[in-house]
Design a protein around this motif. Structure first.
Motif, PDB file in Angstrom:
ATOM      1  N   ARG A 117       0.831  -1.206   0.000  1.00 45.20           N
ATOM      2  CA  ARG A 117       0.000   0.000   0.000  1.00 45.20           C
ATOM      3  C   ARG A 117       0.864   1.255   0.000  1.00 45.20           C
ATOM      4  O   ARG A 117       0.579   2.231  -0.705  1.00 45.20           O
ATOM      5  CB  ARG A 117      -0.922   0.012   1.224  1.00 45.20           C
ATOM      6  N   PHE A 118       1.930   1.229   0.797  1.00 48.82           N
ATOM      7  CA  PHE A 118       2.850   2.370   0.812  1.00 48.82           C
ATOM      8  C   PHE A 118       3.481   2.580  -0.565  1.00 48.82           C
ATOM      9  O   PHE A 118       3.523   3.712  -1.081  1.00 48.82           O
ATOM     10  CB  PHE A 118       3.962   2.139   1.842  1.00 48.82           C
ATOM     11  N   VAL A 119       3.984   1.504  -1.153  1.00 45.43           N
ATOM     12  CA  VAL A 119       4.652   1.591  -2.460  1.00 45.43           C
ATOM     13  C   VAL A 119       3.677   2.093  -3.523  1.00 45.43           C
ATOM     14  O   VAL A 119       4.020   2.974  -4.332  1.00 45.43           O
ATOM     15  CB  VAL A 119       5.228   0.216  -2.861  1.00 45.43           C
ATOM     16  N   ASP A 120       2.459   1.556  -3.532  1.00 38.66           N
ATOM     17  CA  ASP A 120       1.457   1.985  -4.513  1.00 38.66           C
ATOM     18  C   ASP A 120       1.123   3.468  -4.337  1.00 38.66           C
ATOM     19  O   ASP A 120       0.987   4.208  -5.317  1.00 38.66           O
ATOM     20  CB  ASP A 120       0.185   1.150  -4.379  1.00 38.66           C
ATOM     21  N   ALA A 121       0.971   3.891  -3.078  1.00 40.10           N
ATOM     22  CA  ALA A 121       0.616   5.287  -2.805  1.00 40.10           C
ATOM     23  C   ALA A 121       1.696   6.239  -3.311  1.00 40.10           C
ATOM     24  O   ALA A 121       1.401   7.257  -3.956  1.00 40.10           O
ATOM     25  CB  ALA A 121       0.390   5.494  -1.307  1.00 40.10           C
ATOM     26  N   TYR A 122       2.942   5.905  -3.054  1.00 43.10           N
ATOM     27  CA  TYR A 122       4.031   6.779  -3.505  1.00 43.10           C
ATOM     28  C   TYR A 122       4.235   6.690  -5.015  1.00 43.10           C
ATOM     29  O   TYR A 122       4.682   7.659  -5.648  1.00 43.10           O
ATOM     30  CB  TYR A 122       5.328   6.454  -2.757  1.00 43.10           C
TER      31      TYR A 122
END
Length: 304
Positions: A117-122
Protein backbone atom coordinates in the motif's frame (compact mmCIF):
# COMPACT_ATOMS: atom_id res chain seq x y z
CA UNK A 1 8.81 -13.03 -8.86
CA UNK A 2 11.74 -15.34 -8.15
CA UNK A 3 14.30 -14.63 -5.40
CA UNK A 4 16.97 -13.92 -7.98
CA UNK A 5 14.80 -11.30 -9.62
CA UNK A 6 13.87 -9.81 -6.25
CA UNK A 7 17.46 -9.30 -5.17
CA UNK A 8 18.14 -7.13 -8.19
CA UNK A 9 16.30 -4.22 -6.60
CA UNK A 10 18.92 -3.78 -3.87
CA UNK A 11 20.45 -0.33 -4.25
CA UNK A 12 19.97 -0.60 -8.03
CA UNK A 13 19.19 3.06 -8.47
CA UNK A 14 20.52 6.24 -6.93
CA UNK A 15 19.56 9.85 -7.26
CA UNK A 16 21.67 12.95 -6.93
CA UNK A 17 20.63 15.09 -4.01
CA UNK A 18 22.03 17.43 -1.38
CA UNK A 19 24.14 15.84 1.32
CA UNK A 20 21.90 14.24 3.92
CA UNK A 21 23.04 15.00 7.47
CA UNK A 22 21.30 11.84 8.66
CA UNK A 23 23.10 9.57 6.19
CA UNK A 24 24.86 6.62 7.73
CA UNK A 25 28.62 6.59 8.08
CA UNK A 26 30.90 3.90 6.71
CA UNK A 27 31.39 2.43 10.17
CA UNK A 28 27.64 2.14 10.62
CA UNK A 29 27.13 0.49 7.25
CA UNK A 30 29.79 -2.08 8.13
CA UNK A 31 27.28 -3.64 10.55
CA UNK A 32 24.82 -4.45 7.77
CA UNK A 33 26.11 -7.95 7.13
CA UNK A 34 26.58 -8.84 10.79
CA UNK A 35 25.28 -12.28 11.70
CA UNK A 36 24.64 -11.50 15.35
CA UNK A 37 21.13 -11.74 16.73
CA UNK A 38 19.21 -8.42 16.39
CA UNK A 39 18.65 -7.74 20.07
CA UNK A 40 18.85 -4.75 22.39
CA UNK A 41 22.62 -4.50 22.03
CA UNK A 42 22.62 -4.58 18.23
CA UNK A 43 23.91 -1.27 16.79
CA UNK A 44 21.50 -1.20 13.85
CA UNK A 45 18.41 -1.42 16.05
CA UNK A 46 19.76 1.25 18.39
CA UNK A 47 20.51 3.55 15.48
CA UNK A 48 17.09 2.91 13.96
CA UNK A 49 15.38 3.77 17.24
CA UNK A 50 17.41 7.01 17.48
CA UNK A 51 16.28 8.08 14.00
CA UNK A 52 12.67 7.14 14.77
CA UNK A 53 12.67 9.18 17.97
CA UNK A 54 14.26 12.16 16.22
CA UNK A 55 11.72 12.06 13.41
CA UNK A 56 8.78 11.84 15.80
CA UNK A 57 10.00 14.65 18.04
CA UNK A 58 10.97 17.02 15.23
CA UNK A 59 7.64 16.58 13.46
CA UNK A 60 5.64 16.93 16.65
CA UNK A 61 7.34 20.24 17.39
CA UNK A 62 7.14 21.76 13.90
CA UNK A 63 3.82 20.21 12.93
CA UNK A 64 1.90 22.13 15.59
CA UNK A 65 2.98 25.45 14.03
CA UNK A 66 1.28 26.19 10.66
CA UNK A 67 4.08 28.59 9.68
CA UNK A 68 6.56 25.72 9.94
CA UNK A 69 4.71 23.63 7.38
CA UNK A 70 6.92 24.49 4.44
CA UNK A 71 8.21 22.41 1.55
CA UNK A 72 11.65 22.39 3.20
CA UNK A 73 10.10 20.85 6.33
CA UNK A 74 8.37 18.21 4.20
CA UNK A 75 11.57 17.41 2.31
CA UNK A 76 13.46 17.04 5.59
CA UNK A 77 10.77 14.63 6.80
CA UNK A 78 11.03 12.61 3.59
CA UNK A 79 14.82 12.46 3.92
CA UNK A 80 14.51 11.21 7.51
CA UNK A 81 11.88 8.67 6.45
CA UNK A 82 14.19 7.34 3.74
CA UNK A 83 16.96 6.92 6.31
CA UNK A 84 14.60 5.02 8.63
CA UNK A 85 13.65 2.59 5.85
CA UNK A 86 17.28 2.14 4.82
CA UNK A 87 18.08 1.03 8.36
CA UNK A 88 15.07 -1.27 8.39
CA UNK A 89 16.18 -2.76 5.08
CA UNK A 90 19.62 -3.48 6.53
CA UNK A 91 18.10 -5.09 9.63
CA UNK A 92 15.80 -7.26 7.52
CA UNK A 93 18.82 -8.66 5.67
CA UNK A 94 20.39 -9.98 8.87
CA UNK A 95 20.16 -13.80 8.78
CA UNK A 96 18.91 -14.03 12.37
CA UNK A 97 16.23 -11.42 11.65
CA UNK A 98 14.96 -13.49 8.74
CA UNK A 99 15.01 -16.65 10.84
CA UNK A 100 12.99 -14.92 13.56
CA UNK A 101 10.39 -13.49 11.17
CA UNK A 102 9.90 -16.82 9.41
CA UNK A 103 8.27 -18.07 12.60
CA UNK A 104 5.37 -15.69 11.93
CA UNK A 105 4.57 -15.99 8.19
CA UNK A 106 1.03 -14.63 8.64
CA UNK A 107 2.34 -11.45 10.25
CA UNK A 108 4.99 -11.05 7.53
CA UNK A 109 2.23 -11.46 4.93
CA UNK A 110 0.33 -8.60 6.54
CA UNK A 111 3.49 -6.49 6.56
CA UNK A 112 3.91 -7.19 2.85
CA UNK A 113 0.35 -5.98 2.20
CA UNK A 114 0.95 -2.82 4.23
CA UNK A 115 4.20 -2.06 2.45
CA UNK A 116 2.54 -2.70 -0.90
CA UNK A 117 0.00 0.00 0.00
CA UNK A 118 2.85 2.37 0.81
CA UNK A 119 4.65 1.59 -2.46
CA UNK A 120 1.46 1.99 -4.51
CA UNK A 121 0.62 5.29 -2.80
CA UNK A 122 4.03 6.78 -3.50
CA UNK A 123 3.96 5.46 -7.07
CA UNK A 124 0.66 7.25 -7.67
CA UNK A 125 2.03 10.35 -5.95
CA UNK A 126 5.04 10.36 -8.27
CA UNK A 127 2.78 10.24 -11.33
CA UNK A 128 0.59 13.07 -10.04
CA UNK A 129 3.54 15.29 -9.11
CA UNK A 130 5.14 14.73 -12.51
CA UNK A 131 1.92 15.73 -14.27
CA UNK A 132 1.51 18.80 -12.08
CA UNK A 133 5.10 19.85 -12.73
CA UNK A 134 4.59 19.66 -16.48
CA UNK A 135 1.38 21.71 -16.42
CA UNK A 136 2.91 24.19 -14.00
CA UNK A 137 5.84 24.77 -16.37
CA UNK A 138 3.46 25.25 -19.31
CA UNK A 139 1.42 27.74 -17.28
CA UNK A 140 4.59 29.67 -16.43
CA UNK A 141 5.37 30.04 -20.13
CA UNK A 142 1.83 31.27 -20.80
CA UNK A 143 2.08 33.82 -17.99
CA UNK A 144 5.48 35.02 -19.15
CA UNK A 145 4.25 35.50 -22.73
CA UNK A 146 0.83 36.77 -21.65
CA UNK A 147 -1.01 34.57 -24.12
CA UNK A 148 -2.44 31.07 -24.66
CA UNK A 149 -4.71 31.03 -21.64
CA UNK A 150 -5.76 27.50 -22.57
CA UNK A 151 -2.59 26.46 -20.71
CA UNK A 152 -4.01 28.09 -17.59
CA UNK A 153 -7.20 26.02 -17.90
CA UNK A 154 -5.17 22.82 -18.25
CA UNK A 155 -3.13 23.84 -15.20
CA UNK A 156 -6.32 24.51 -13.23
CA UNK A 157 -7.59 21.02 -14.08
CA UNK A 158 -4.27 19.49 -12.97
CA UNK A 159 -4.55 21.34 -9.65
CA UNK A 160 -8.10 20.08 -9.08
CA UNK A 161 -7.05 16.53 -9.96
CA UNK A 162 -4.12 16.76 -7.56
CA UNK A 163 -6.39 17.92 -4.76
CA UNK A 164 -8.85 15.08 -5.30
CA UNK A 165 -6.28 12.31 -5.69
CA UNK A 166 -4.33 13.43 -2.62
CA UNK A 167 -7.48 12.96 -0.57
CA UNK A 168 -7.78 9.38 -1.86
CA UNK A 169 -4.15 8.67 -0.96
CA UNK A 170 -4.70 9.98 2.57
CA UNK A 171 -7.59 7.55 3.03
CA UNK A 172 -5.44 4.69 1.70
CA UNK A 173 -2.61 5.44 4.13
CA UNK A 174 -4.89 5.85 7.13
CA UNK A 175 -6.46 2.48 6.32
CA UNK A 176 -3.12 0.88 7.17
CA UNK A 177 -3.44 2.20 10.71
CA UNK A 178 -6.93 0.73 11.07
CA UNK A 179 -5.73 -2.66 9.84
CA UNK A 180 -2.90 -2.62 12.36
CA UNK A 181 -5.33 -2.21 15.25
CA UNK A 182 -6.62 -5.75 14.68
CA UNK A 183 -3.20 -7.39 15.06
CA UNK A 184 -3.05 -10.44 17.31
CA UNK A 185 -0.19 -11.20 19.69
CA UNK A 186 3.06 -12.12 17.98
CA UNK A 187 5.05 -14.99 19.47
CA UNK A 188 8.57 -16.31 18.82
CA UNK A 189 9.79 -13.00 17.35
CA UNK A 190 12.21 -10.68 19.13
CA UNK A 191 10.04 -8.07 20.91
CA UNK A 192 12.36 -5.16 20.10
CA UNK A 193 12.37 -6.12 16.42
CA UNK A 194 8.56 -6.18 16.33
CA UNK A 195 8.41 -2.81 18.09
CA UNK A 196 10.88 -1.29 15.62
CA UNK A 197 8.96 -2.51 12.58
CA UNK A 198 5.66 -1.20 13.96
CA UNK A 199 7.31 2.16 14.75
CA UNK A 200 8.61 2.37 11.18
CA UNK A 201 5.09 1.81 9.89
CA UNK A 202 3.77 4.44 12.29
CA UNK A 203 6.17 7.18 11.14
CA UNK A 204 5.58 6.21 7.50
CA UNK A 205 1.86 6.77 8.00
CA UNK A 206 2.59 10.04 9.84
CA UNK A 207 4.87 11.56 7.19
CA UNK A 208 2.81 10.30 4.26
CA UNK A 209 -0.48 11.59 5.68
CA UNK A 210 0.95 15.04 6.35
CA UNK A 211 2.49 15.16 2.86
CA UNK A 212 -0.64 14.10 0.99
CA UNK A 213 -3.18 16.00 3.09
CA UNK A 214 -0.98 19.11 3.16
CA UNK A 215 -0.86 19.33 -0.62
CA UNK A 216 -4.57 18.55 -0.91
CA UNK A 217 -5.51 21.32 1.52
CA UNK A 218 -3.14 23.76 -0.18
CA UNK A 219 -4.98 23.49 -3.49
CA UNK A 220 -8.42 23.54 -1.91
CA UNK A 221 -10.40 26.76 -1.69
CA UNK A 222 -10.43 28.35 1.76
CA UNK A 223 -14.16 27.77 2.15
CA UNK A 224 -14.01 24.09 1.20
CA UNK A 225 -10.91 23.57 3.35
CA UNK A 226 -12.63 25.10 6.39
CA UNK A 227 -15.78 23.02 5.83
CA UNK A 228 -13.77 19.82 5.46
CA UNK A 229 -11.79 20.34 8.64
CA UNK A 230 -14.87 21.39 10.58
CA UNK A 231 -16.71 18.26 9.45
CA UNK A 232 -13.82 16.00 10.45
CA UNK A 233 -13.06 17.88 13.64
CA UNK A 234 -9.34 17.99 12.80
CA UNK A 235 -6.74 20.72 12.65
CA UNK A 236 -4.66 20.35 9.52
CA UNK A 237 -2.67 22.80 7.47
CA UNK A 238 -1.49 23.07 3.91
CA UNK A 239 2.05 23.67 2.68
CA UNK A 240 2.96 27.36 2.70
CA UNK A 241 4.41 27.59 -0.83
CA UNK A 242 1.59 25.53 -2.33
CA UNK A 243 -1.05 27.60 -0.54
CA UNK A 244 0.47 30.83 -1.83
CA UNK A 245 0.15 29.83 -5.49
CA UNK A 246 -2.31 26.97 -5.45
CA UNK A 247 -5.25 29.08 -4.33
CA UNK A 248 -4.34 31.90 -6.71
CA UNK A 249 -4.25 30.14 -10.07
CA UNK A 250 -7.66 31.67 -10.80
CA UNK A 251 -5.91 35.06 -10.80
CA UNK A 252 -3.91 34.01 -13.86
CA UNK A 253 -6.83 34.78 -16.17
CA UNK A 254 -6.75 37.98 -18.20
CA UNK A 255 -2.99 38.00 -18.59
CA UNK A 256 -2.94 40.82 -21.13
CA UNK A 257 -4.70 43.18 -18.75
CA UNK A 258 -2.44 42.74 -15.74
CA UNK A 259 0.17 45.27 -14.65
CA UNK A 260 3.86 44.44 -15.08
CA UNK A 261 4.54 44.47 -11.33
CA UNK A 262 1.66 42.08 -10.69
CA UNK A 263 2.95 39.71 -13.35
CA UNK A 264 6.45 39.78 -11.86
CA UNK A 265 5.07 38.81 -8.46
CA UNK A 266 2.98 35.99 -9.96
CA UNK A 267 5.98 34.62 -11.85
CA UNK A 268 8.16 34.87 -8.75
CA UNK A 269 5.70 32.78 -6.73
CA UNK A 270 5.33 30.28 -9.56
CA UNK A 271 9.11 29.90 -9.85
CA UNK A 272 9.37 29.29 -6.12
CA UNK A 273 6.60 26.69 -6.28
CA UNK A 274 8.31 24.94 -9.19
CA UNK A 275 11.46 24.55 -7.08
CA UNK A 276 9.36 23.14 -4.25
CA UNK A 277 7.63 20.65 -6.55
CA UNK A 278 10.96 19.40 -7.89
CA UNK A 279 12.44 18.94 -4.41
CA UNK A 280 9.36 17.11 -3.11
CA UNK A 281 9.37 14.94 -6.24
CA UNK A 282 12.99 13.96 -5.63
CA UNK A 283 12.43 13.33 -1.92
CA UNK A 284 9.34 11.21 -2.47
CA UNK A 285 11.08 9.18 -5.18
CA UNK A 286 13.88 8.29 -2.75
CA UNK A 287 11.29 7.21 -0.20
CA UNK A 288 9.56 5.14 -2.88
CA UNK A 289 12.81 3.28 -3.64
CA UNK A 290 13.50 2.69 0.04
CA UNK A 291 9.96 1.39 0.60
CA UNK A 292 10.41 -0.94 -2.35
CA UNK A 293 13.69 -2.25 -0.93
CA UNK A 294 12.08 -2.84 2.48
CA UNK A 295 9.23 -4.78 0.90
CA UNK A 296 11.65 -6.84 -1.19
CA UNK A 297 13.59 -7.69 1.98
CA UNK A 298 10.36 -8.83 3.65
CA UNK A 299 9.48 -10.90 0.59
CA UNK A 300 12.86 -12.59 0.76
CA UNK A 301 12.07 -13.66 4.31
CA UNK A 302 9.36 -15.97 2.95
CA UNK A 303 10.97 -16.98 -0.33
CA UNK A 304 14.53 -17.87 0.67
Amino acid sequence: MTPKMVSSFRRSLSFSHPKDTTKRTTSQVSHVRSTSLPCRSHPLLSQLKDHLNHLKSSWAAAGSNPVSRTSAWLCDGLAQLKTVHDYLDDILHLPQTQESLRRQPDWVDQLLEDFLRFVDAYGIFQTLVFGLKQQHSAAQVAVRRRKDESKIEVYAKAVRKMEKEMGVLVSTIRCITRINSSNTLIFNVDAELVEAILDVKEVTVLVSTVLFSGISLSFMSKKRSWMRLRRKGKVEEGVQEFKQVGTEYCCLWGLRKKEDEEMRMVLKRMNELEDCIVKIEMGSERVFRSLLNSRVALLNVLTK
